[in-house]
Design an enzyme around this catalytic site. Structure first.
Site, PDB file in Angstrom:
ATOM      1  N   HIS A 126     -14.790  -5.536   0.928  1.00 43.75           N
ATOM      2  CA  HIS A 126     -15.830  -6.743   0.290  1.00 43.75           C
ATOM      3  C   HIS A 126     -16.961  -6.811  -0.261  1.00 43.75           C
ATOM      4  O   HIS A 126     -17.660  -6.037  -1.426  1.00 43.75           O
ATOM      5  CB  HIS A 126     -16.930  -6.249   1.635  1.00 43.75           C
ATOM      6  CG  HIS A 126     -17.657  -7.267   1.697  1.00 43.75           C
ATOM      7  ND1 HIS A 126     -19.009  -7.117   2.604  1.00 43.75           N
ATOM      8  CD2 HIS A 126     -17.787  -9.040   1.026  1.00 43.75           C
ATOM      9  CE1 HIS A 126     -19.126  -9.460   2.438  1.00 43.75           C
ATOM     10  NE2 HIS A 126     -19.201  -9.877   1.344  1.00 43.75           N
ATOM     11  N   MET A 144     -21.150 -14.325   6.151  1.00 40.92           N
ATOM     12  CA  MET A 144     -21.888 -13.292   7.041  1.00 40.92           C
ATOM     13  C   MET A 144     -22.842 -13.757   7.234  1.00 40.92           C
ATOM     14  O   MET A 144     -23.371 -15.299   7.631  1.00 40.92           O
ATOM     15  CB  MET A 144     -22.323 -13.191   5.097  1.00 40.92           C
ATOM     16  CG  MET A 144     -21.689 -12.595   3.997  1.00 40.92           C
ATOM     17  SD  MET A 144     -21.262 -10.414   4.597  1.00 40.92           S
ATOM     18  CE  MET A 144     -22.905  -9.770   4.686  1.00 40.92           C
ATOM     19  N   MET A 148     -18.752  -7.711  -3.513  1.00 46.17           N
ATOM     20  CA  MET A 148     -20.342  -8.814  -3.828  1.00 46.17           C
ATOM     21  C   MET A 148     -19.951  -8.387  -4.715  1.00 46.17           C
ATOM     22  O   MET A 148     -21.098  -8.206  -5.381  1.00 46.17           O
ATOM     23  CB  MET A 148     -20.919  -8.144  -2.726  1.00 46.17           C
ATOM     24  CG  MET A 148     -21.517  -8.909  -1.121  1.00 46.17           C
ATOM     25  SD  MET A 148     -21.987  -7.752  -0.002  1.00 46.17           S
ATOM     26  CE  MET A 148     -21.233  -6.403   0.460  1.00 46.17           C
ATOM     27  N   HIS A 159     -15.425  -0.887   6.616  1.00 50.39           N
ATOM     28  CA  HIS A 159     -15.278  -2.288   4.882  1.00 50.39           C
ATOM     29  C   HIS A 159     -16.479  -1.814   3.911  1.00 50.39           C
ATOM     30  O   HIS A 159     -16.974  -0.879   4.152  1.00 50.39           O
ATOM     31  CB  HIS A 159     -15.998  -2.508   6.661  1.00 50.39           C
ATOM     32  CG  HIS A 159     -16.863  -4.023   5.787  1.00 50.39           C
ATOM     33  ND1 HIS A 159     -16.654  -5.342   5.823  1.00 50.39           N
ATOM     34  CD2 HIS A 159     -17.894  -3.430   4.862  1.00 50.39           C
ATOM     35  CE1 HIS A 159     -16.703  -6.089   5.568  1.00 50.39           C
ATOM     36  NE2 HIS A 159     -18.039  -5.671   4.142  1.00 50.39           N
ATOM     37  N   MET A 180     -20.929  -3.913  -4.800  1.00 51.20           N
ATOM     38  CA  MET A 180     -21.604  -4.605  -5.217  1.00 51.20           C
ATOM     39  C   MET A 180     -22.197  -4.218  -6.658  1.00 51.20           C
ATOM     40  O   MET A 180     -21.849  -3.202  -6.718  1.00 51.20           O
ATOM     41  CB  MET A 180     -23.077  -4.124  -4.590  1.00 51.20           C
ATOM     42  CG  MET A 180     -22.895  -4.658  -3.426  1.00 51.20           C
ATOM     43  SD  MET A 180     -24.657  -4.442  -2.466  1.00 51.20           S
ATOM     44  CE  MET A 180     -24.086  -4.058  -0.717  1.00 51.20           C
ATOM     45  N   SER A 211     -25.642   3.290   1.327  1.00 52.42           N
ATOM     46  CA  SER A 211     -26.012   4.939   1.323  1.00 52.42           C
ATOM     47  C   SER A 211     -25.509   5.038   0.356  1.00 52.42           C
ATOM     48  O   SER A 211     -25.718   7.090  -0.206  1.00 52.42           O
ATOM     49  CB  SER A 211     -25.623   4.797   2.695  1.00 52.42           C
ATOM     50  OG  SER A 211     -24.390   5.213   3.229  1.00 52.42           O
ATOM     51  N   ASP A 245     -20.386  -9.877   9.868  1.00 48.70           N
ATOM     52  CA  ASP A 245     -21.109  -8.447   9.176  1.00 48.70           C
ATOM     53  C   ASP A 245     -22.674  -9.153   8.781  1.00 48.70           C
ATOM     54  O   ASP A 245     -22.967 -10.440   8.018  1.00 48.70           O
ATOM     55  CB  ASP A 245     -20.237  -8.688   7.349  1.00 48.70           C
ATOM     56  CG  ASP A 245     -20.788  -7.423   6.616  1.00 48.70           C
ATOM     57  OD1 ASP A 245     -21.996  -6.988   7.039  1.00 48.70           O
ATOM     58  OD2 ASP A 245     -20.659  -7.438   5.488  1.00 48.70           O
ATOM     59  N   GLY A 246     -23.431  -7.791   9.248  1.00 53.94           N
ATOM     60  CA  GLY A 246     -24.889  -8.519   9.235  1.00 53.94           C
ATOM     61  C   GLY A 246     -25.249  -8.569  10.184  1.00 53.94           C
ATOM     62  O   GLY A 246     -25.567  -9.283  11.181  1.00 53.94           O
ATOM     63  N   GLY A 247     -26.190  -7.422  10.703  1.00 58.59           N
ATOM     64  CA  GLY A 247     -27.287  -7.787  11.248  1.00 58.59           C
ATOM     65  C   GLY A 247     -26.449  -7.456  13.227  1.00 58.59           C
ATOM     66  O   GLY A 247     -26.911  -7.604  13.706  1.00 58.59           O
ATOM     67  N   ASP A 299     -18.152  -2.187   0.724  1.00 58.07           N
ATOM     68  CA  ASP A 299     -19.162  -2.321  -0.007  1.00 58.07           C
ATOM     69  C   ASP A 299     -19.496  -2.568  -0.742  1.00 58.07           C
ATOM     70  O   ASP A 299     -19.645  -0.992  -1.720  1.00 58.07           O
ATOM     71  CB  ASP A 299     -20.724  -3.106   1.109  1.00 58.07           C
ATOM     72  CG  ASP A 299     -20.821  -3.729   2.399  1.00 58.07           C
ATOM     73  OD1 ASP A 299     -19.905  -4.197   2.687  1.00 58.07           O
ATOM     74  OD2 ASP A 299     -21.992  -3.411   2.770  1.00 58.07           O
ATOM     75  N   GLY A 312     -26.046  -8.107   0.306  1.00 53.39           N
ATOM     76  CA  GLY A 312     -26.733  -7.613  -0.724  1.00 53.39           C
ATOM     77  C   GLY A 312     -27.070  -6.453  -0.400  1.00 53.39           C
ATOM     78  O   GLY A 312     -27.640  -5.387  -1.434  1.00 53.39           O
ATOM     79  N   PHE A 313     -27.794  -6.574   0.747  1.00 57.83           N
ATOM     80  CA  PHE A 313     -28.897  -5.556   1.414  1.00 57.83           C
ATOM     81  C   PHE A 313     -28.611  -5.281   2.627  1.00 57.83           C
ATOM     82  O   PHE A 313     -28.147  -6.148   3.285  1.00 57.83           O
ATOM     83  CB  PHE A 313     -30.376  -5.610   0.861  1.00 57.83           C
ATOM     84  CG  PHE A 313     -31.022  -6.348  -0.130  1.00 57.83           C
ATOM     85  CD1 PHE A 313     -31.564  -4.866  -0.989  1.00 57.83           C
ATOM     86  CD2 PHE A 313     -30.927  -7.332  -1.260  1.00 57.83           C
ATOM     87  CE1 PHE A 313     -31.653  -5.192  -2.634  1.00 57.83           C
ATOM     88  CE2 PHE A 313     -31.286  -7.904  -2.176  1.00 57.83           C
ATOM     89  CZ  PHE A 313     -31.085  -6.143  -3.029  1.00 57.83           C
ATOM     90  N   GLY A 314     -28.556  -3.683   3.214  1.00 55.12           N
ATOM     91  CA  GLY A 314     -28.172  -3.508   4.851  1.00 55.12           C
ATOM     92  C   GLY A 314     -30.088  -3.686   5.595  1.00 55.12           C
ATOM     93  O   GLY A 314     -30.682  -3.991   4.895  1.00 55.12           O
ATOM     94  N   GLY A 315     -30.244  -3.534   6.383  1.00 51.59           N
ATOM     95  CA  GLY A 315     -30.873  -4.312   7.966  1.00 51.59           C
ATOM     96  C   GLY A 315     -31.331  -5.022   8.180  1.00 51.59           C
ATOM     97  O   GLY A 315     -32.945  -5.047   8.210  1.00 51.59           O
TER      98      GLY A 315
END
Length: 226
Positions: free
Chosen positions: A71, A142, A73, A37, A41, A12, A176-178, A39, A147-150
Site C-alpha cells: 500500500h 480508506m 502511501m 498488506h 509511507m 510497527s 482499510d482503517g479501523g 504499508d 498514515g496512522f494506525g488506531g
C-alpha cells in the site's frame, strides 16, 4: 470475487528488526490471514515513515509463497514500481491523489508484472475511478485518513463501497482503517470482500479467532447478497 482477510504490516516496523517483522508476519499467516498488506509511507504524502523495497525484498526471501500487497502511501508511486516488482511484490496499490496520470501508472504496474490497486482517501470522490477502473484489479477505500494506525472507522465511507459494488459487481473492493469485529458487519454489508485489519488482529489474545470470525461474516454477506 473472493473473500480475503489481509494482515496489515505497517508502522510497527519502526520499532522492530527484520526478524521480528518476519515472525509477526508469519504468525499472522499461520493464524489464517490470506496475505500481507505492507504499508509503505514516505514521510511526504503522509507524515509517517516506514520501510521501502529493501525490507520487502528481505521479507520475501523468508516468506516465499505468500501474496504481498504494498500500500504505497507515497507522493511519487511511479518511482518505486520496478523496485517493488524486483522485491517480489504481487500487487502494487497506490493512491490516486498525488498522481497526474493514473492510467499511465496503472500500465507501468502491469508491465512490471504486478496487479494494480488504486486507493482513495476519505475525501476523494469514488466516481474518479470511472476513468481507469478497467485497468484496476482492486479499489481500496480508506476508512481512516492514511498514515496512522488506531484511528476511528469512518462509517460514511461505506457509501463508496456500496457504489462500487453496485456499479462493478465483480470488482475486488478493499477496506482499510479501523476495521475489526465491531465494524466488519458494515464493511461486509456494503460489499467489501477484501478486509485489511491491523490492531484488531495484532492486539488480540487470539488473532486466529478474530480472523476466522471476520472472514465468516464477509463470506456470509457475499453468499447472501452478491
Amino acid at each position: 470475487m473472493a473473500n480475503k482477510l489481509v494482515a496489515k504490516i505497517g508502522p510497527s516496523i519502526l520499532n522492530s528488526d527484520l526478524s521480528q517483522l518476519y515472525e509477526e508476519s508469519q504468525n499472522l499467516l499461520d493464524n489464517g490471514a490470506d496475505y500481507l498488506h505492507l504499508d509503505v509511507m514516505d514521510g511526504h504524502f503522509v507524515p509517517n515513515l516506514t520501510f521501502g523495497h529493501p525490507i520487502v525484498k528481505c521479507l520475501r526471501r523468508k516468506i516465499k509463497d505468500a501474496f504481498f500487497e504494498t500500500h504505497m502511501m507515497v507522493s511519487k508511486p511511479e518511482q518505486w514500481i520496478e523496485n517493488m516488482a524486483d522485491a517480489g511484490v504481487n500487487q502494487y496499490t497506490f493512491h490516486v491523489e498525488p498522481v497526474e496520470d493514473v492510467p499511465l501508472v496503472c500500465r507501468k504496474v502491469q508491465e512490471a508484472g504486478m496487479k494494480v490497486g488504486v486507493a482513495l482517501k476519505p475525501g476523494t470522490p469514488v466516481e474518479v475511478v470511472v476513468d481507469y477502473i478497467n485497468m484496476a484489479d482492486m479499489v481500496l477505500v480508506m476508512t481512516v485518513e492514511p498514515g496512522f494506525g488506531g484511528q476511528k472507522f469512518i462509517e460514511p465511507m461505506m457509501k463508496k463501497v456500496a457504489w462500487l459494488r453496485t456499479n462493478y459487481p465483480s470488482l475486488d473492493i478493499e477496506v482499510d482503517g479501523g476495521v475489526g469485529p465491531s465494524t466488519i458487519h458494515a464493511c461486509a454489508q456494503a460489499g467489501a470482500n477484501m478486509i485489511v485489519s491491523g490492531t484488531a488482529v495484532t492486539g488480540s489474545d487470539n488473532p486466529g479467532k478474530v480472523i476466522s470470525s471476520m472472514k465468516d461474516i464477509v463470506n456470509s454477506e457475499i453468499i447472501k447478497n452478491f
